[in-house]
Design a protein around this motif. Sequence first.
Motif, PDB file in Angstrom:
ATOM      1  N   ALA A 212       0.812  -1.272  -0.369  1.00 48.69           N
ATOM      2  CA  ALA A 212       0.020  -0.218  -0.100  1.00 48.69           C
ATOM      3  C   ALA A 212       0.468   1.163   0.450  1.00 48.69           C
ATOM      4  O   ALA A 212       2.136   1.223   0.069  1.00 48.69           O
ATOM      5  CB  ALA A 212      -1.046   0.263   1.270  1.00 48.69           C
ATOM      6  N   LYS A 213       0.275   2.376  -0.149  1.00 50.34           N
ATOM      7  CA  LYS A 213       0.971   3.668  -0.376  1.00 50.34           C
ATOM      8  C   LYS A 213       1.926   3.926   0.575  1.00 50.34           C
ATOM      9  O   LYS A 213       1.436   3.873   2.169  1.00 50.34           O
ATOM     10  CB  LYS A 213       0.092   4.730  -0.670  1.00 50.34           C
ATOM     11  CG  LYS A 213      -0.703   4.801   0.172  1.00 50.34           C
ATOM     12  CD  LYS A 213      -2.019   6.482   0.206  1.00 50.34           C
ATOM     13  CE  LYS A 213      -3.214   6.622   0.806  1.00 50.34           C
ATOM     14  NZ  LYS A 213      -3.382   8.031   0.566  1.00 50.34           N
ATOM     15  N   TYR A 217       2.165  -2.791   4.305  1.00 48.85           N
ATOM     16  CA  TYR A 217       3.515  -2.987   5.144  1.00 48.85           C
ATOM     17  C   TYR A 217       4.766  -3.121   4.742  1.00 48.85           C
ATOM     18  O   TYR A 217       4.663  -4.032   3.830  1.00 48.85           O
ATOM     19  CB  TYR A 217       2.830  -3.877   5.893  1.00 48.85           C
ATOM     20  CG  TYR A 217       1.753  -3.473   6.671  1.00 48.85           C
ATOM     21  CD1 TYR A 217       1.707  -2.655   8.312  1.00 48.85           C
ATOM     22  CD2 TYR A 217       0.638  -3.699   6.810  1.00 48.85           C
ATOM     23  CE1 TYR A 217       0.423  -1.757   9.247  1.00 48.85           C
ATOM     24  CE2 TYR A 217      -0.762  -3.517   7.436  1.00 48.85           C
ATOM     25  CZ  TYR A 217      -0.988  -2.971   8.133  1.00 48.85           C
ATOM     26  OH  TYR A 217      -1.800  -2.290   8.611  1.00 48.85           O
ATOM     27  N   ASP A 218       6.194  -2.937   5.169  1.00 47.10           N
ATOM     28  CA  ASP A 218       7.047  -3.338   4.754  1.00 47.10           C
ATOM     29  C   ASP A 218       7.504  -4.197   4.557  1.00 47.10           C
ATOM     30  O   ASP A 218       7.775  -4.996   5.779  1.00 47.10           O
ATOM     31  CB  ASP A 218       7.798  -2.314   5.844  1.00 47.10           C
ATOM     32  CG  ASP A 218       9.259  -2.286   5.462  1.00 47.10           C
ATOM     33  OD1 ASP A 218       9.915  -2.818   3.804  1.00 47.10           O
ATOM     34  OD2 ASP A 218      10.438  -1.749   6.222  1.00 47.10           O
ATOM     35  N   PRO A 219       7.354  -4.676   3.288  1.00 46.84           N
ATOM     36  CA  PRO A 219       8.225  -5.958   2.668  1.00 46.84           C
ATOM     37  C   PRO A 219       9.625  -6.722   3.019  1.00 46.84           C
ATOM     38  O   PRO A 219      10.436  -7.035   1.788  1.00 46.84           O
ATOM     39  CB  PRO A 219       7.506  -5.647   1.574  1.00 46.84           C
ATOM     40  CG  PRO A 219       8.109  -5.080   1.358  1.00 46.84           C
ATOM     41  CD  PRO A 219       7.500  -3.651   1.954  1.00 46.84           C
ATOM     42  N   SER A 220      10.304  -6.628   4.517  1.00 47.75           N
ATOM     43  CA  SER A 220      11.320  -6.484   4.811  1.00 47.75           C
ATOM     44  C   SER A 220      11.122  -8.308   4.466  1.00 47.75           C
ATOM     45  O   SER A 220      12.940  -8.484   4.716  1.00 47.75           O
ATOM     46  CB  SER A 220      11.523  -6.401   6.427  1.00 47.75           C
ATOM     47  OG  SER A 220      10.797  -5.878   6.759  1.00 47.75           O
ATOM     48  N   THR A 268       0.938   2.477  -5.052  1.00 41.50           N
ATOM     49  CA  THR A 268       1.601   4.172  -4.884  1.00 41.50           C
ATOM     50  C   THR A 268       0.203   4.822  -4.066  1.00 41.50           C
ATOM     51  O   THR A 268       0.930   5.935  -3.486  1.00 41.50           O
ATOM     52  CB  THR A 268       2.391   3.622  -5.638  1.00 41.50           C
ATOM     53  OG1 THR A 268       1.695   4.650  -7.072  1.00 41.50           O
ATOM     54  CG2 THR A 268       4.036   3.698  -6.357  1.00 41.50           C
ATOM     55  N   THR A 269      -0.662   4.393  -4.674  1.00 45.62           N
ATOM     56  CA  THR A 269      -2.082   5.234  -4.398  1.00 45.62           C
ATOM     57  C   THR A 269      -3.204   4.394  -3.415  1.00 45.62           C
ATOM     58  O   THR A 269      -3.841   5.225  -3.271  1.00 45.62           O
ATOM     59  CB  THR A 269      -2.893   5.876  -6.004  1.00 45.62           C
ATOM     60  OG1 THR A 269      -2.911   5.273  -6.682  1.00 45.62           O
ATOM     61  CG2 THR A 269      -1.689   7.398  -6.055  1.00 45.62           C
ATOM     62  N   LYS A 270      -2.864   3.376  -3.529  1.00 46.43           N
ATOM     63  CA  LYS A 270      -3.944   2.709  -2.372  1.00 46.43           C
ATOM     64  C   LYS A 270      -3.482   2.575  -0.481  1.00 46.43           C
ATOM     65  O   LYS A 270      -2.615   1.910  -0.339  1.00 46.43           O
ATOM     66  CB  LYS A 270      -3.789   1.582  -3.071  1.00 46.43           C
ATOM     67  CG  LYS A 270      -5.000   0.557  -2.887  1.00 46.43           C
ATOM     68  CD  LYS A 270      -4.850  -0.542  -4.271  1.00 46.43           C
ATOM     69  CE  LYS A 270      -6.141  -1.458  -3.802  1.00 46.43           C
ATOM     70  NZ  LYS A 270      -6.584  -2.741  -4.895  1.00 46.43           N
ATOM     71  N   GLU A 482      11.302   7.819  -1.891  1.00 45.79           N
ATOM     72  CA  GLU A 482      12.746   8.160  -3.218  1.00 45.79           C
ATOM     73  C   GLU A 482      12.863   6.204  -3.001  1.00 45.79           C
ATOM     74  O   GLU A 482      12.799   5.810  -4.140  1.00 45.79           O
ATOM     75  CB  GLU A 482      13.896   7.925  -2.357  1.00 45.79           C
ATOM     76  CG  GLU A 482      14.106   9.363  -2.736  1.00 45.79           C
ATOM     77  CD  GLU A 482      14.147  10.473  -3.592  1.00 45.79           C
ATOM     78  OE1 GLU A 482      13.986  10.025  -4.522  1.00 45.79           O
ATOM     79  OE2 GLU A 482      12.892  11.230  -3.572  1.00 45.79           O
ATOM     80  N   MET A 483      12.378   5.141  -2.093  1.00 44.42           N
ATOM     81  CA  MET A 483      12.294   4.300  -1.747  1.00 44.42           C
ATOM     82  C   MET A 483      10.988   3.215  -3.273  1.00 44.42           C
ATOM     83  O   MET A 483      11.205   2.243  -3.862  1.00 44.42           O
ATOM     84  CB  MET A 483      11.960   3.122  -1.298  1.00 44.42           C
ATOM     85  CG  MET A 483      13.800   3.205  -0.003  1.00 44.42           C
ATOM     86  SD  MET A 483      13.772   2.233   0.838  1.00 44.42           S
ATOM     87  CE  MET A 483      12.410   3.460   2.316  1.00 44.42           C
ATOM     88  N   THR A 484       9.944   4.621  -2.878  1.00 48.02           N
ATOM     89  CA  THR A 484       8.635   3.834  -3.749  1.00 48.02           C
ATOM     90  C   THR A 484       9.217   4.046  -4.966  1.00 48.02           C
ATOM     91  O   THR A 484       9.180   3.776  -6.361  1.00 48.02           O
ATOM     92  CB  THR A 484       7.714   5.085  -3.646  1.00 48.02           C
ATOM     93  OG1 THR A 484       6.998   5.455  -2.040  1.00 48.02           O
ATOM     94  CG2 THR A 484       6.336   4.227  -4.204  1.00 48.02           C
ATOM     95  N   LYS A 485      10.016   5.398  -5.131  1.00 54.23           N
ATOM     96  CA  LYS A 485      10.480   5.386  -6.852  1.00 54.23           C
ATOM     97  C   LYS A 485      10.711   4.019  -7.872  1.00 54.23           C
ATOM     98  O   LYS A 485      10.901   4.127  -8.934  1.00 54.23           O
ATOM     99  CB  LYS A 485      11.198   6.947  -7.243  1.00 54.23           C
ATOM    100  CG  LYS A 485      10.585   7.752  -6.975  1.00 54.23           C
ATOM    101  CD  LYS A 485      10.911   9.307  -6.196  1.00 54.23           C
ATOM    102  CE  LYS A 485      10.415  10.534  -6.434  1.00 54.23           C
ATOM    103  NZ  LYS A 485      11.533  11.799  -6.164  1.00 54.23           N
TER     104      LYS A 485
END
Length: 533
Positions: A212-213, A217-220, A268-270, A482-485
């Motif tokens: 999600a935007k 949750y962080d996919p670590s 990214t917008t959800k 930046e990580m989203t980009k």
Amino acid sequence: MKKVLMLTLAAVMVTGLLSGCTSKGEQGASGGDKASASGDTAMTITWFDGTWASPVPELNNEANKKLNEKFNITFKPQYIPFDLYTDKLTVKMASGDIPDVIGTELVDANYVKWARQGAFLPLNDYVDKYETYKSIPDSVWDAVSVDGKIYGIPLYFPASGGKKPLIRKDWLDKLGLEMPTNFEELKDVAVAFATQDPDGNGKDDTIGLGLAKGIVYDPSFGAYWSSTWYHKNSEGQLIPGQISPGVKEKVTAINDLYQAGAMDKDWTTKPYNDVFKDFNAGKVGIWYEQVGTNKGAQAGVLDIPTLKKNAPGAEVVSMPAFTAPDGSQGYVSGSGYYRVWMLSSALKKDEAKVNKILEMIDYMQQYVPAEEQNPDNEYFDWISGGEGKGYNMVDGVPEPTEESSKYAPKALFNDSLGGWAVGDESMRDYEAQSKTPESKAFNKDMVGMLEKSDFYISPVGRIQSSVYYSKISALNEFATNEMTKFMVGQRPISDWDKYVEEYLAKGGKEVIDDVNKLLSEAGIQGEWKKAGQ
């Protein structure tokens, strides 16, 4: 982020009743016949705290009267909805009219500032006197300490709780796939989930990995790839995960998944609530959830009954952490606490009141296992307001009544009680108190995985860096953007080193230097808590 945190916390705290226990023979019908440790003189205790309860707990009700009678006090609390609490607390502290007890959600810059200004009473000389405090881990005491002085009493919150990855095992079985154990295997599984029609409806309408935007949750899939302070730079300093080689590996893998069509193209917008809806509709293969009794009929959580209706053969299981290149395998530990109560420094000449307050908090933080949460346990019955008033037993499980806050003394403490004496063993109570077979199975599986997992305790939560507090929010926002980009290909992975330089230039270097200086002075470093410890 605080709102997201609270939604997560609400799911974990659904049991609500994990509070206070001593053996039946030690307590009287009114909640205990122990004499007050600080004498019999009645005193007034003022209390200022935030609350998520709606409506806000009433004052001078039966719960308040029970507390007054039990501790021979006049309890005068003031509760403010948490949406308004930060501003109200700031005004209250600035006024100089500080109540005996002040509550806060977590340690932050204001907590540190007010402690250093002398607003709070140091408690180092008191805490060893009380039984439940003896079980609080050093990492949590460090978190509520400033310059070596303990300024707050933390409330238990399971450190192993929080969202962990889930996977549709029935999809794995149908496609002949194994549980992924690294990012390469994750890519194979997620792509197959998105392209090989695992739900069998003949349509290309499934998503491999949910995201999600804001990267929620962080996919670590493990501490090594998380945003925590795990890795070190070339100078031997611990660094935030956002600029680590582990996170570079993660964002590279997510970019591969996105380009392969394994993810929602609009993630990214959800909002994350919408991803829950998609998962509950049977359209997402990998997503996140935590233990909790009511896995159904709630907004923004895993709804197993709905999932079963939409996908009758659905089987959801937890995913163990991946094995990292350095050989570690485990998730990041939570802080181990949620909420802190501080005492006004004006009480330094009133030792009797200090002891009375700490005695009361200690009493309210005892633990009742699920099997003892019933009317036969006099302590539980008292703290919960009495059967038929504060709660009813339904299928062997206590359920708060609509007017519970009027009768239950624990409602005056935000129901955030218990657990220090047994640590995260209280997580097992979620299975016992689940109302459906599906929820019981989910909690049993998730807790079983957590009990076998190692957890990395980040050292940064154990020191108080003013530089960190002043800069980290802006740095986190920059890093997330930046990580989203990187993840969606708007910025090439070849720019990673340039991104790290930008992060450092925006204040990251000052944060790293100050954090490592304080860690060195305190002799604190990151450490693993091994499974079963």
